[in-house]
Design an enzyme around this catalytic site. Sequence first.
Site, PDB file in Angstrom:
ATOM      1  N   ILE A 104       0.851  -1.175   0.000  1.00  0.00           N
ATOM      2  CA  ILE A 104       0.000   0.000   0.000  1.00  0.00           C
ATOM      3  C   ILE A 104       0.890   1.229   0.000  1.00  0.00           C
ATOM      4  O   ILE A 104       1.782   1.359   0.850  1.00  0.00           O
ATOM      5  CB  ILE A 104      -0.923   0.042   1.236  1.00  0.00           C
ATOM      6  CG1 ILE A 104      -1.663  -1.290   1.417  1.00  0.00           C
ATOM      7  CG2 ILE A 104      -1.902   1.201   1.128  1.00  0.00           C
ATOM      8  CD1 ILE A 104      -2.592  -1.660   0.294  1.00  0.00           C
ATOM      9  N   CYS A 105       0.684   2.116  -0.960  1.00  0.00           N
ATOM     10  CA  CYS A 105       1.410   3.382  -1.029  1.00  0.00           C
ATOM     11  C   CYS A 105       2.925   3.136  -1.036  1.00  0.00           C
ATOM     12  O   CYS A 105       3.434   2.337  -1.811  1.00  0.00           O
ATOM     13  CB  CYS A 105       0.960   4.272   0.131  1.00  0.00           C
ATOM     14  SG  CYS A 105       1.398   6.014  -0.031  1.00  0.00           S
TER      15      CYS A 105
END
Length: 299
Positions: A104-105
């Site tokens: 994520i990210c």
Amino acid sequence: MAWFYSALDIGPPPVQILDVTGPLEVSSSAPGYEVQLGNPGPDRCLQTNRGVSLTGATPIEEITGPIDTLIITGGPGAETNVYDEVFISWIAEAAARSRRVASICIGAFLLGAAGLLDDKAAVTHWLFCDRLAKEFPRVTVRPEPIYLKDGAVYTSAGITAGIELCLALVEEDHGHQIALNVARFLVMFLVRPGAQAQHSHMLLRQAVTSKPLRELQVWMLENLREDLTVEKLADRLGMSARQFTRVCLRETKMNPGQFVDRMRVEAAQQLIDSSSMGLKEVADTSGFPSAVLSCGFLG
């Protein structure tokens, strides 16, 4: 962090809180998922960037056995190019016993440090794409998509894109309708295809949209085959056609007809990207009267 059917969700503290809680909300709203929160350190809580500690975390040395989905989150703890070698080694080892691995990210930097992105395409938050490419030259960094899949490795752009990636994983496991039901429960506008740009004009309009109109968008998405007249849409919101037109123009910068067309186009694009439907079936599912017309809209 890893999760899904036996999933683990983990990142270097402090983690971006939404990187963790967003995927957790998706998994708790879908059937059959068991989520375990991990912590690279010895504590049984995970520190977040907002001063809130998430309890119930398991130190990684206690996490053994197969993992269905390993999710590595981002946050300030992942922003430096100095990585905890023990944690990086654990990620590489845990990935080998996972069915799939996701970031994520800026959790993508940890996958990169573990060698999991070598010779693969990946994405991260647009602000960090250049750095990811420079730091890991064997990675093909694509700055536009909101998420990417390359083999069994998934990467996503900033924060809320992690929610959309997890919806895509739900769709992979359970089908489009279940993913759509989860998106509807979370009052999300659309289960977007990963190829959609991070700088989406629809996403920007979505950010300023009122909740009733967002809920109407979800209903429209599920009823694209209907004759979505101004009067019918206005009636669902308890408005006159004139009032609804004003609200639509203010919130989306489009009149109702343009708004309906845009939703049908994006739905058709998603089906083309993520299904094996023929053009005629895509057109029918998206509410276009003919494949020829849908081709005209899709360019």
